[in-house]
Motif scaffolding. Structure first.
Motif: not given
Length: 905
Positions: A143-144, A172, A350, A353, A355, A357
């Protein structure tokens, strides 16, 4: 041997490495033959069985597309037995129409650049592509993770990104756009709500620009310049261009009326224009523009700049609707509405924050393009970088892997106007690189994929059973017919209150560089040494000021000034630019690169972080302002001549034609050239085309500062009357009938040949430089040092740079005088072809490198003994004149005068 079918692939990503030494051995042995595309490795042919098209060593042309800021420009690439040696414009492609720009011409040097990354690296240690694929699979599984790309104009790449996002729900995709094409403007409130304006120049009689530069550098430059120049030539008596802009641009230099306007006043100019169109009062320049628009209703438009506020864009849209402007509004080439696409401006929040990584960067350089904010936000983020070379982002990445150059790759691309093209390789990969398509497949857990097969999959789904015929036709033509282009209807909303953009005393206008764009081309020596059109600066950028502002601050040309904004300060040399608005400082982007190879690192200063309002402070020190031209005034001499619409004939000076030297007698053909200064936009395409065609070396900033530049054609800039800007005059060798260089040479190295050329016998030249001293046009260049080989060895890439050179032109060594030859190698090729076929050379059959590159078609070349030839007709024009004709040199290179408004001439 059976004939080869289709365009096979020499560049398949099957895990087999093609190293540089192996590739060069293939060049030398002539083992790689090309027919209608790049060849598969298993289909490479031995030289003794070469097919007929390659047996003579003649050049072969291949249609492909080259990206600029992500958008395609259609080109034809000349190949000599497996080596691409010259880029030409594709006359069938709407975004080039036979012309090129300086960036396309310089792609050969980018391909053979010795500073390119040769293999993947992780933590300073070489790794295999298998290890890269494993790292990517692990990154996508966590994730990230986010993907950052440049503007994606490839339908296949967009399809792959969509498939990857469908398979990886948490991924994303961010898009970073650097150099936006001319006339790409906001169409709504969101950062991705954009539209591409595309004027129909053939239907226009009046154009007003408000901060726009359609003729300036970028992926739309060639098409825009072609359209404008055709309109100018076809309707010179009726076509009018008005420019309102803060800093002189190429568009402004070609305007019938140019008015300096500060950035903050452009919105007011738009309102005044609207009021004038409705019958109200307006300042004189606005009123004149309004009268021209009204008289040409239905054939008129207003073109907005990219930084105007939404309410001003809405007003301009209203004006264009009222005028029934012949202009389309299209979805930008990089916008894919079916995909979840995020603008790079949302990436930094992003990153901060947490979100994101882990960031996979494909073909972008955010550590430079997005400035210190990105570096701070990404300090603890894992970076995986794919690009041509180790740049600022790659140096911070945990893993950096090299991509193919576009001339080594299979792909597809859309141009700014939406036209789609296939991209085919001209050469096997020189290094251990991979296609961006292969990298995306690795992210999807697939290895060993063939980029050509991926591209064929995209178009096979569209073309169905007609695939084979349409594929072959698209490869040969370089254009895919009937690709849909989506129209846009803008919906503007009032702009929200924004944070103050700075309180500096000066407005700061940072323009795209004519040499390095926004930094992508900083490693390219040809472009670094290509003079800025208006200032003639090379190897760096400067701060331009109006004469009034410079006088008020006590700043002289070349003084170092400190520019401060947003807590940043940079130091640049100052230049005083006629026609610049007061209260405005102009700079160019793309400089101050920290990691751009041995060529581009540390050149100039990065002005992007300064913001739109800055302070200017003189330092009292002189700066390094390296220029190829230092004097821009004509001092009463008629060098760059002008005529008016009312009096379109040049005043003919009656100078004596007597000479001590006997007249030359010629049989046809006898060559000459005419350059139309009225449509030359100063874009520099001819200079880089000449450099590529004729193996002209780069000499470096120190040598240029000594006046030792080597270009065979230069574009002189001269101040125009009333301080409105500068005009352009290309100057190659004049090939004089009574050439002063010829009798001056003690060894007869400068001679007149039977076709009227002033030839230079290189192996006879002993370097006295008497010819240079006697040339009133200063077009002869002396090799003070062995520039070509010394550059190659200094970069440890002698073999690569030698592979790039045109085999039809000798590489000159130290101590030799050289100059423009009218591309004599092309003349001789036409002579041989005509002799074989027992026919005369047709008019237009010989096209010089500068002529073929020019997007404005300002150069005409041909046989001056043929009264029906295009060049003879040009010499019969009432605007025709010779440069320094009073000297009696009788040059064969002559000019057509500029056409100006009555009161300016």
């Amino acid at each position: 041997m059976p004939p080869l079918e289709g365009p096979p692939d020499l560049c398949a990503d099957d895990g087999t490495a093609v190293d540089r030494r192996g590739a060069l051995k293939l060049f030398a042995a002539g083992a790689a033959a090309l027919a209608s595309g790049c060849r598969r490795q298993e289909e490479m042919l031995p030289y003794r069985d070469m097919p007929e098209y390659g047996a003579s060593g003649d050049a072969v042309m291949f249609a492909t597309a080259l990206p600029l800021a992500g958008a395609a420009r259609g080109v034809l690439v000349e190949s000599h037995q497996g080596r691409p040696t010259k880029v030409h414009g594709n006359p069938d492609h709407p975004a080039s129409r036979g012309g090129t720009d300086a960036f396309a011409e310089a792609e050969l040097l980018a391909l053979f650049d010795p500073s390119r990354t040769t293999s993947p690296v992780a933590g300073g240690t070489p790794v295999t592509w298998s290890a890269v694929a494993e790292r990517l699979r692990a990154a996508v599984a966590e994730n990230g993770t986010a993907l950052l790309t440049g503007p994606v104009g490839s339908p296949t790449l967009a399809r792959q990104v969509g498939a990857l996002m469908d398979e990886t729900p948490g991924l994303r995709w961010f898009t970073h756009r650097g150099a936006a094409p001319a006339l790409e403007v906001p169409a709504g409130p969101g950062p991705l709500d954009r539209m591409q304006l595309w004027p129909d120049w053939a239907s226009l009689d009046a154009v007003v620009t408000l901060g726009a530069d359609p003729l300036g550098p970028g992926p739309a430059q060639v098409a825009m310049t072609k359209g404008w120049s055709e309109a100018r030539r076809a309707r010179r008596d009726t076509f009018r261009l008005f420019a309102f802009e803060p800093v002189p641009t190429l568009t402004g230099t070609k305007a019938d009326r140019r008015t300096p306007v500060a950035p903050a006043d452009l919105s007011g100019a738009a309102r005044d224009l609207r009021d004038a169109l409705e019958g109200g009062d307006a300042p004189a320049p606005i009123a004149e523009a309004a009268r021209a628009l009204t008289a040409a209703e239905g054939r008129a438009c207003v073109l907005p700049g990219p930084d105007l506020p939404p309410e001003t864009l809405a007003l301009i849209e209203e004006i264009n609707r009222r005028l029934a402007a012949p202009m389309s509004r299209r979805l930008p080439f990089w916008r894919w509405p079916a995909l979840t696409q995020e603008d790079a401006s949302t990436l930094i929040p992003a990153l901060r924050s947490g979100e994101v990584r882990r960031l996979i960067v494909l073909g972008a350089n955010p550590a430079y393009d997005m400035g210190p904010a990105f570096e701070d936000a990404a300090a603890d983020v894992e970076l995986i970088h794919f690009g041509l070379r180790e740049d600022e982002t790659a140096s911070r990445a945990a893993l950096h892997a090299p991509l193919h150059h576009p001339l080594e790759d299979w792909s597809d691309l859309r141009s700014v106007d939406g036209t789609a093209s296939l991209v085919q390789p001209l050469i096997a990969p020189l290094h251990e690189t991979r296609s961006a398509h292969a990298v995306l497949e690795m992210l999807r857990g697939r290895t060993g994929t063939d980029p050509r097969a991926l591209v064929q999959e995209t178009w096979g789904a569209r073309w169905g059973t007609d695939f084979d015929d349409l594929w072959d036709g698209a490869l040969r033509a370089g254009v895919i017919d009937d690709f849909p282009v989506e129209d846009v209807s803008p919906a503007y909303e009032p702009a929200p209150d924004e944070a103050p953009q700075g309180t500096g005393a000066f407005a700061h206008v940072a323009q795209i560089s004519h040499a390095v764009l926004t930094g992508e081309y900083a490693p390219n020596g040809w472009l670094q040494e290509c003079p800025a059109p208006l200032t003639k600066q090379v190897w760096g950028n400067a701060a331009s000021l109006s004469r009034a502002d410079a006088g008020r601050l006590g700043i002289e040309e070349g003084d170092t000034v400190a520019l401060s904004g947003r807590g940043q300060t940079v130091w640049l040399p100052a230049t005083i630019l006629p026609g610049q608005a007061d209260g405005v400082v102009g700079t160019t982007l793309g400089y101050g690169r920290r990691l751009a190879g041995p060529i581009g690192s540390g050149v100039g200063a990065d002005t992007a972080p300064l913001g739109p309002r800055i302070d200017v402070r003189p330092t009292g020190k002189s700066g390094l302002l390296v220029r190829t031209q230092r004097e821009f005034g004509q001092h009463g001499r008629e060098i760059l001549r002008s005529v008016t619409h009312a009096e379109p004939e040049v005043h003919k000076a009656h100078h004596t034609t007597e000479s001590f030297y006997a007249a030359w007698e010629y049989d046809s053909p006898s060559w000459g050239m005419v350059i139309d200064t009225d449509v030359c936009s100063g874009c520099n395409a001819c200079m880089i085309a000449c450099q590529s065609e004729n193996n002209i070396p780069v000499v470096g900033a120190d040598e240029v500062a000594r006046g030792r530049h080597m270009h065979w054609i230069r574009i002189d800039a001269y101040d125009l009357p009333e301080g409105t800007g500068r005009g352009f005059q290309p100057v190659p060798c004049m090939h004089c009938e009574k050439a002063p260089c010829e009798p001056a040479c003690p060894v007869a190295a400068s001679v007149h040949d039977e076709q009227g050329l002033n030839a230079q016998v290189y192996n006879r030249c002993v370097g006295t430089r008497f010819c240079q001293a006697n040339c009133p046009y200063q077009v002869r260049r002396f090799n003070f040092f062995d520039y070509a080989d010394s550059q190659a060895h200094a970069n440890l890439g002698a073999d690569l740079l030698q592979a790039m050179r045109n085999p039809d032109v000798s590489v000159r060594g130290r101590g030799v005088m050289e100059k423009c030859t009218y591309c004599v190698q092309r003349i001789e090729a036409a002579n041989h072809a005509a002799s074989r076929e027992d026919r005369p050379i047709a008019d237009g059959e010989v096209v010089t490198a500068c002529q073929s590159a020019c997007p404005a078609e300002a150069i005409t070349f041909g046989d001056i003994t043929d009264p029906e030839s295009a060049v003879s007709r040009a010499k019969d024009s009432p605007r025709h004149y010779a440069l320094l004709e009073h000297l009696g040199t009788r040059p064969r290179t002559t000019y057509l005068a500029r056409v100006t408004p009555e009161e300016e001439a």
